[in-house]
Design an enzyme around this catalytic site. Structure first.
Site, PDB file in Angstrom:
ATOM      1  N   GLY A  12       0.781  -1.233   0.000  1.00  9.49           N
ATOM      2  CA  GLY A  12       0.000   0.000   0.000  1.00  9.49           C
ATOM      3  C   GLY A  12       0.814   1.286   0.000  1.00  9.49           C
ATOM      4  O   GLY A  12       1.738   1.468  -0.802  1.00  9.49           O
ATOM      5  N   ILE A  13       0.456   2.189   0.905  1.00  7.84           N
ATOM      6  CA  ILE A  13       1.063   3.527   0.934  1.00  7.84           C
ATOM      7  C   ILE A  13       2.545   3.441   1.320  1.00  7.84           C
ATOM      8  O   ILE A  13       3.378   4.197   0.807  1.00  7.84           O
ATOM      9  CB  ILE A  13       0.308   4.449   1.921  1.00  7.84           C
ATOM     10  CG1 ILE A  13      -1.202   4.456   1.626  1.00  7.84           C
ATOM     11  CG2 ILE A  13       0.838   5.867   1.818  1.00  7.84           C
ATOM     12  CD1 ILE A  13      -2.051   5.156   2.695  1.00  7.84           C
ATOM     13  N   ASP A  32       8.450  -4.529   8.063  1.00  8.70           N
ATOM     14  CA  ASP A  32       7.096  -5.068   7.889  1.00  8.70           C
ATOM     15  C   ASP A  32       7.095  -6.485   8.449  1.00  8.70           C
ATOM     16  O   ASP A  32       8.142  -7.005   8.860  1.00  8.70           O
ATOM     17  CB  ASP A  32       6.686  -5.063   6.400  1.00  8.70           C
ATOM     18  CG  ASP A  32       5.168  -4.955   6.218  1.00  8.70           C
ATOM     19  OD1 ASP A  32       4.440  -5.791   6.779  1.00  8.70           O
ATOM     20  OD2 ASP A  32       4.713  -4.038   5.525  1.00  8.70           O
ATOM     21  N   ASP A  41       7.300  -8.172  13.936  1.00  9.15           N
ATOM     22  CA  ASP A  41       5.884  -8.015  14.286  1.00  9.15           C
ATOM     23  C   ASP A  41       5.748  -6.854  15.276  1.00  9.15           C
ATOM     24  O   ASP A  41       6.103  -6.983  16.454  1.00  9.15           O
ATOM     25  CB  ASP A  41       5.379  -9.325  14.902  1.00  9.15           C
ATOM     26  CG  ASP A  41       3.905  -9.233  15.289  1.00  9.15           C
ATOM     27  OD1 ASP A  41       3.320  -8.127  15.185  1.00  9.15           O
ATOM     28  OD2 ASP A  41       3.352 -10.260  15.703  1.00  9.15           O
ATOM     29  N   LEU A  42       5.224  -5.743  14.797  1.00  8.94           N
ATOM     30  CA  LEU A  42       5.165  -4.531  15.622  1.00  8.94           C
ATOM     31  C   LEU A  42       3.993  -4.530  16.601  1.00  8.94           C
ATOM     32  O   LEU A  42       3.789  -3.552  17.317  1.00  8.94           O
ATOM     33  CB  LEU A  42       5.107  -3.296  14.716  1.00  8.94           C
ATOM     34  CG  LEU A  42       6.295  -3.154  13.773  1.00  8.94           C
ATOM     35  CD1 LEU A  42       6.119  -1.945  12.862  1.00  8.94           C
ATOM     36  CD2 LEU A  42       7.600  -3.040  14.540  1.00  8.94           C
ATOM     37  N   SER A 115      -5.500   9.641  10.305  1.00 13.53           N
ATOM     38  CA  SER A 115      -6.568   9.243   9.380  1.00 13.53           C
ATOM     39  C   SER A 115      -7.696  10.261   9.481  1.00 13.53           C
ATOM     40  O   SER A 115      -7.919  10.839  10.556  1.00 13.53           O
ATOM     41  CB  SER A 115      -7.085   7.860   9.794  1.00 13.53           C
ATOM     42  OG  SER A 115      -8.386   7.634   9.287  1.00 13.53           O
ATOM     43  N   TYR A 152     -10.053   2.178  16.006  1.00 13.31           N
ATOM     44  CA  TYR A 152      -9.214   2.643  14.880  1.00 13.31           C
ATOM     45  C   TYR A 152      -9.093   4.173  14.899  1.00 13.31           C
ATOM     46  O   TYR A 152      -7.972   4.695  15.001  1.00 13.31           O
ATOM     47  CB  TYR A 152      -9.770   2.125  13.545  1.00 13.31           C
ATOM     48  CG  TYR A 152      -8.938   2.559  12.353  1.00 13.31           C
ATOM     49  CD1 TYR A 152      -7.799   1.852  11.979  1.00 13.31           C
ATOM     50  CD2 TYR A 152      -9.270   3.692  11.625  1.00 13.31           C
ATOM     51  CE1 TYR A 152      -7.015   2.264  10.907  1.00 13.31           C
ATOM     52  CE2 TYR A 152      -8.492   4.111  10.549  1.00 13.31           C
ATOM     53  CZ  TYR A 152      -7.375   3.394  10.195  1.00 13.31           C
ATOM     54  OH  TYR A 152      -6.594   3.815   9.129  1.00 13.31           O
ATOM     55  N   LYS A 156      -5.748   6.514  15.877  1.00 13.65           N
ATOM     56  CA  LYS A 156      -5.253   7.485  14.890  1.00 13.65           C
ATOM     57  C   LYS A 156      -5.304   8.908  15.453  1.00 13.65           C
ATOM     58  O   LYS A 156      -4.456   9.737  15.145  1.00 13.65           O
ATOM     59  CB  LYS A 156      -6.079   7.379  13.603  1.00 13.65           C
ATOM     60  CG  LYS A 156      -5.856   6.072  12.838  1.00 13.65           C
ATOM     61  CD  LYS A 156      -4.417   5.963  12.379  1.00 13.65           C
ATOM     62  CE  LYS A 156      -4.165   4.769  11.481  1.00 13.65           C
ATOM     63  NZ  LYS A 156      -2.758   4.670  11.045  1.00 13.65           N
TER      64      LYS A 156
END
Ligand code: NAD
Length: 256
Positions: A12-13, A32, A41-42, A115, A152, A156
């Site tokens: 993606g971005i 990633d 794995d964050l 976001s 979410y 954000k």
């Protein structure tokens, strides 16, 4: 040319930004789960520590910028706690772990990825954003599991709060490190493609107004990110830039 680290670099971005920066001749260390320079794995403190150690080893003396793109959207069966751990703590803990390298960078710049759900999705739990900002991951995870959809935008919003409160502090701008954030709207990436077919989010996405008449392209956010990382954005400190085809303006024309 600069050396940058970005998480979520495999898709993606994040992938578009890595490509954009590399095309300009910069060195980019990707992080990633799989398929990039540092696989970690964050969602866990151990994975974040591993990412910090490996990026530090690869970067050498210093880092000129950092962008944590790694993130998860709300989805059927996905606990809010996982979203909060990746989206907020996976960004902030790695950022703070890379601080010593950033402090030695040339015109160092950090871009957090918020976001427009923060202003366009109603009734998210502000207390969850505050728990994130306070660094209380255990309490934030518990609160997030009670409201996965709201977690979410809350996580954000916490990233935007972090930028707004910390950017002006001696620790950051006093050390020459600029902190800013981007609040993207709907961008056509694998995350959004999955959301369009998920029963939990598909209806909401269909109703999401896009005055420009289309979703965004990952390259459009990559372009803005490259600008914020680079020297021509030198007066941007603590800004949260909405880049969303007009959605936020449609809902909040006069919220000043
Ligand atoms: P994407 O799904 O294409 O990419 C997200 C990346 O994060 C993936 O490569 C994934 O492997 C990685 N990731 C997920 N969990 C991880 C973990 N535990 N450890 C390490 N990496 C992990 O999504 P995208 O749309 O490119 O999203 C990038 C960022 O932009 C996210 O933070 C997202 O919340 C944000 N954002 C996206 C949109 C949109 O409409 N696409 C809108 C606003 C904000």
């Amino acid at each position: 040319m600069g050396t940058y680290a970005i998480t979520g670099a495999a898709s993606g971005i994040g992938a578009a930004t890595k490509a954009r920066l590399e095309a300009d001749g910069h060195r980019v260390i990707g992080v990633d789960l799989h398929n990039t320079d540092v696989n970690a794995d964050l969602s866990t403190p151990e994975g974040r520590a591993e990412a910090i150690a490996k990026v530090t080893e690869l970067a050498g003396e210093s880092l000129d910028g950092f962008v944590p793109f790694a993130g998860l959207a709300a989805a059927t069966g996905r606990p809010g706690s996982l979203m909060v751990s990746v989206n907020y703590f996976g960004a902030i803990e790695v950022l703070e772990g890379l601080y010593p390298l950033l402090a030695k960078g040339t015109n160092p710049s950090v871009v957090l990825i918020s976001s427009n759900s923060t202003t366009c999705q109603p009734n998210w739990p502000v207390e969850l954003a505050e728990l994130c900002l306070a660094g209380d991951e255990a309490a934030a995870r518990e609160a997030a599991d009670k409201d996965p959809m709201g977690s979410y935008p809350a996580a954000k919003a916490a990233l935007a709060y972090y930028v707004r409160t910390k950017a002006v502090a001696d620790e950051w701008i006093g050390a020459g490190i600029r902190l800013n954030a981007i609040a993207p709207g709907l961008i056509e990436t694998p995350m959004v493609a999955a959301g369009k077919v998920d029963p939990l989010t598909a209806e909401g996405m269909k109703m999401f107004p896009l005055p420009i008449g289309r979703g965004g392209r990952p390259e459009e956010i990559a372009e803005l990110t490259a600008f914020l990382l680079g020297p021509t954005s030198s007066f941007f400190v603590g800004s949260v830039l909405f880049c969303d085809g007009g959605t936020d303006a449609l809902f909040h024309a006069k919220d000043w």
